[in-house]
Design an enzyme around this catalytic site. Structure first.
Site, PDB file in Angstrom:
ATOM      1  N   LYS A   1       0.853  -1.187   0.000  1.00 43.06           N
ATOM      2  CA  LYS A   1       0.000   0.000   0.000  1.00 43.06           C
ATOM      3  C   LYS A   1       0.884   1.231   0.000  1.00 43.06           C
ATOM      4  O   LYS A   1       1.863   1.308   0.750  1.00 43.06           O
ATOM      5  CB  LYS A   1      -0.884  -0.008   1.266  1.00 43.06           C
ATOM      6  CG  LYS A   1      -1.864   1.146   1.339  1.00 43.06           C
ATOM      7  CD  LYS A   1      -3.126   0.846   0.554  1.00 43.06           C
ATOM      8  CE  LYS A   1      -3.942   2.083   0.234  1.00 43.06           C
ATOM      9  NZ  LYS A   1      -3.498   2.788  -1.007  1.00 43.06           N
TER      10      LYS A   1
ATOM     11  N   LYS B   1       5.501   2.132  -3.030  1.00 43.09           N
ATOM     12  CA  LYS B   1       5.362   3.468  -3.618  1.00 43.09           C
ATOM     13  C   LYS B   1       5.614   3.358  -5.107  1.00 43.09           C
ATOM     14  O   LYS B   1       6.315   2.451  -5.565  1.00 43.09           O
ATOM     15  CB  LYS B   1       6.390   4.431  -3.016  1.00 43.09           C
ATOM     16  CG  LYS B   1       5.957   5.876  -3.088  1.00 43.09           C
ATOM     17  CD  LYS B   1       5.036   6.228  -1.942  1.00 43.09           C
ATOM     18  CE  LYS B   1       4.490   7.613  -2.050  1.00 43.09           C
ATOM     19  NZ  LYS B   1       3.840   8.044  -0.803  1.00 43.09           N
TER      20      LYS B   1
ATOM     21  N   ASP C   1      -0.356  10.782  -4.457  1.00 41.15           N
ATOM     22  CA  ASP C   1       0.728  11.474  -3.765  1.00 41.15           C
ATOM     23  C   ASP C   1       0.895  12.788  -4.544  1.00 41.15           C
ATOM     24  O   ASP C   1      -0.053  13.203  -5.238  1.00 41.15           O
ATOM     25  CB  ASP C   1       2.013  10.624  -3.758  1.00 41.15           C
ATOM     26  CG  ASP C   1       3.051  11.120  -2.745  1.00 41.15           C
ATOM     27  OD1 ASP C   1       2.917  10.816  -1.556  1.00 41.15           O
ATOM     28  OD2 ASP C   1       3.999  11.840  -3.133  1.00 41.15           O
TER      29      ASP C   1
ATOM     30  N   THR D   1      -5.006  13.362   5.214  1.00 41.26           N
ATOM     31  CA  THR D   1      -3.598  13.568   5.600  1.00 41.26           C
ATOM     32  C   THR D   1      -3.466  14.881   6.374  1.00 41.26           C
ATOM     33  O   THR D   1      -2.831  14.946   7.432  1.00 41.26           O
ATOM     34  CB  THR D   1      -2.673  13.557   4.372  1.00 41.26           C
ATOM     35  OG1 THR D   1      -3.009  12.437   3.557  1.00 41.26           O
ATOM     36  CG2 THR D   1      -1.214  13.469   4.772  1.00 41.26           C
TER      37      THR D   1
ATOM     38  N   ASN E   1      -3.123  18.887  -1.590  1.00 38.18           N
ATOM     39  CA  ASN E   1      -4.077  18.256  -0.702  1.00 38.18           C
ATOM     40  C   ASN E   1      -3.738  18.353   0.782  1.00 38.18           C
ATOM     41  O   ASN E   1      -4.569  18.704   1.616  1.00 38.18           O
ATOM     42  CB  ASN E   1      -4.002  16.782  -1.126  1.00 38.18           C
ATOM     43  CG  ASN E   1      -5.217  16.054  -0.813  1.00 38.18           C
ATOM     44  OD1 ASN E   1      -6.281  16.648  -0.805  1.00 38.18           O
ATOM     45  ND2 ASN E   1      -5.077  14.794  -0.523  1.00 38.18           N
TER      46      ASN E   1
ATOM     47  N   SER F   1      -7.029   5.525   3.682  1.00 37.91           N
ATOM     48  CA  SER F   1      -7.055   4.665   2.499  1.00 37.91           C
ATOM     49  C   SER F   1      -7.437   3.243   2.888  1.00 37.91           C
ATOM     50  O   SER F   1      -8.190   2.565   2.186  1.00 37.91           O
ATOM     51  CB  SER F   1      -5.668   4.619   1.844  1.00 37.91           C
ATOM     52  OG  SER F   1      -5.493   5.693   0.961  1.00 37.91           O
TER      53      SER F   1
HETATM   54  N1  GLU Z   1       0.829   9.144  -0.516  1.00 37.55           N
HETATM   55  C1  GLU Z   1       0.268   9.060   0.801  1.00 37.55           C
HETATM   56  C2  GLU Z   1       1.367   8.787   1.802  1.00 37.55           C
HETATM   57  O1  GLU Z   1       2.461   9.289   1.638  1.00 37.55           O
HETATM   58  C3  GLU Z   1      -0.917   8.112   0.889  1.00 37.55           C
HETATM   59  C4  GLU Z   1      -0.692   6.708   0.464  1.00 37.55           C
HETATM   60  C5  GLU Z   1      -1.955   5.854   0.413  1.00 37.55           C
HETATM   61  O2  GLU Z   1      -3.032   6.357   0.743  1.00 37.55           O
HETATM   62  O3  GLU Z   1      -1.838   4.691   0.045  1.00 37.55           O
HETATM   63  O4  GLU Z   1       1.198   8.149   2.802  1.00 37.55           O
END
Ligand code: GLU
Length: 453
Positions: A92, A128, A168, A211, A242, A385
């Protein structure tokens, strides 16, 4: 071998085997150093080769993304998905579309994601991905064709119980929509293979805000522990994506005053407090530069990036009680933290991933500035998420208030776990150490349970 020698050995072999990945080394070094007391107390991690294993992704996928621009010209980008660790759940983590993206950046983000996701207490592994594609200045049709081409390859590697990407930097609702549509077209299935989806088609309420809201909840927990609160506090916030927008919104809910925001071209200082509606209009509707804010609010100050004093970020020169770096990695350096300290800042709470340089973190710890480290403070996004995944799996839809209340509880439990762990290792209140050890321990113990994999 002493623990220090063990850590040195891992750092050395990481640098040797993955040349040029500076951001990745930075992320690894920060974690390894803070694990020292745990490694001393628990030789099993050395015995089972945990550090050797955890710094190597389980799988890295690098692919060509070919798409056609509006002029009919063929364009080429590079796509990445680094599936770092699946010890505690399916992979994830978000996708970043930005011209700076390279394997080292995706690896640093994926590595941090392992521990962040573990800290949430939810069953999600770390990953990622992204591309060096820049959505800025592209038409909707170009973004769509890119997203479709990107998903055509990515679709072979993801799945509801396998790997669930999200957004992201540069990947928001629009991009997730185009990628989801393409996955559905290719697979013929309506599945929760991405999070951050639109609320009409499987998305969770509060995911967009999560976030930023989570980062403010985390700050409130830190202050409450000191017998203090956010009420009446002046906050500086960097970024205008965001994370920054919903940090600003939640700060108002908590009766604090956010006075700055920024984008790649400059920053806004509005003494009266950032006007949230204007900010949302510029960034979420017009997709424009913050210069427009100063035109609408002539009483505010706009400083373009090229006019920032050398080697400083002008956002951190504005006097404040609390700083919320919510833009990108290494946006707050030693000069910046010195400026913040001089101006009376008492807390740095990280909404972005790895926003403070190692020198800035050292200064924070030495000068007893309160600190909400990224892996803990910005974990609200990925936690929500996972709540989206839960809703998809059970075909339910929870209300905004329900998800928000779960998010708030999760942020409190992340704070409590990090705090308690810092106490356990005799450094009460060092949340960076507490968060890293707590996140690591669960993953490492799961790796031991699962044998030589
Ligand atoms: N990009 C976000 C982070 O840095 C969310 C990742 C997600 O929701 O899977 O945690």
């Amino acid at each position: 071998m002493s623990v220090q020698d063990y850590i040195d050995k891992i750092m050395k072999s990481t640098i040797q085997s993955t040349p040029g990945q500076t951001e990745f080394y930075q992320a690894v070094e920060e974690v390894l150093i803070t694990l020292e007391p745990l490694l001393k107390a628990e030789p099993k991690y050395d015995e089972y080769n945990i550090l050797e294993r955890i710094v190597i992704p389980e799988r890295q996928i690098i692919f060509r993304v070919v798409w056609m621009d509006d002029a009919g010209k063929i364009q080429t980008n590079i796509g990445y998905r680094v599936q770092f660790n699946s010890a505690i759940g399916p992979y994830k983590g978000g996708l970043r579309f930005h011209p700076s993206v390279n394997l080292g950046i995706i690896k640093f983000l994926g590595f941090e994601q392992i521990f962040k996701n573990s800290l949430t207490g939810l069953p999600i592994g770390g990953a990622k991905g992204g591309s060096n594609f820049d959505p800025k200045g592209k038409s909707d049709a170009e973004v769509m064709r890119f997203c479709q081409a990107f998903m055509t390859e990515l679709s072979k590697h993801i799945g509801e119980t396998r790997d669930v990407p999200a957004g992201d930097i540069g990947v928001g609702g629009r991009e997730i929509g185009y990628m989801f549509g393409q996955y559905k077209r290719l697979s013929g299935k309506f599945e929760g293979i991405l999070t951050g989806k639109g609320v009409n088609w499987g998305g969770s309420l509060t995911r967009t805000e999560a976030t930023g809201f989570g980062s403010v909840y985390f700050a409130e927990n830190i202050l409450n522990k000191q017998g203090d609160s956010l009420k009446g506090k002046i906050a500086t916030v960097s970024g205008s994506g965001n994370v920054a927008i919903y940090t600003i919104q939640k700060l108002y809910d908590m009766e604090a005053k956010p006075v700055t925001c920024s984008d790649s071209r400059g920053m806004i200082y509005d003494e009266n407090g950032i006007d949230l509606d204007t900010l949302k209009l510029i960034k979420e509707v017009h997709r424009n530069s913050l210069e427009e804010y100063a035109k609408i609010h002539p009483e505010s100050t706009y400083i373009p990036t090229h006019k920032y004093p050398e080697n400083t970020n002008a956002v951190w020169s504005v006097p404040c009680d609390i700083a919320f770096p919510s833009a990108t990695q290494n946006e707050l350096n030693l000069n910046d933290i010195k400026n913040l300290h001089k101006n009376g800042c008492i807390l740095v709470c990280e909404g972005a991933n790895m926003p403070s340089t190692p020198e800035a973190i050292e200064y924070i710890l030495e000068n007893n500035i309160l600190y909400g480290p990224a892996k803990a403070a910005n974990a609200g996004g990925v936690a929500t998420s996972q709540l989206e995944m839960s809703q998809n799996a059970s075909m339910q839809k929870w209300s905004f208030a329900e998800v928000d209340s779960k998010l708030r509880t999760i942020m409190k439990s992340i704070f409590d776990l990090s705090y308690e762990t810092s106490k356990e290792f005799d450094d009460e209140g060092n949340l960076m150490m507490g968060a890293n050890i707590a996140g690591f321990r669960k993953v490492a113990d799961s790796m031991i349970d699962q044998g030589a994999v």
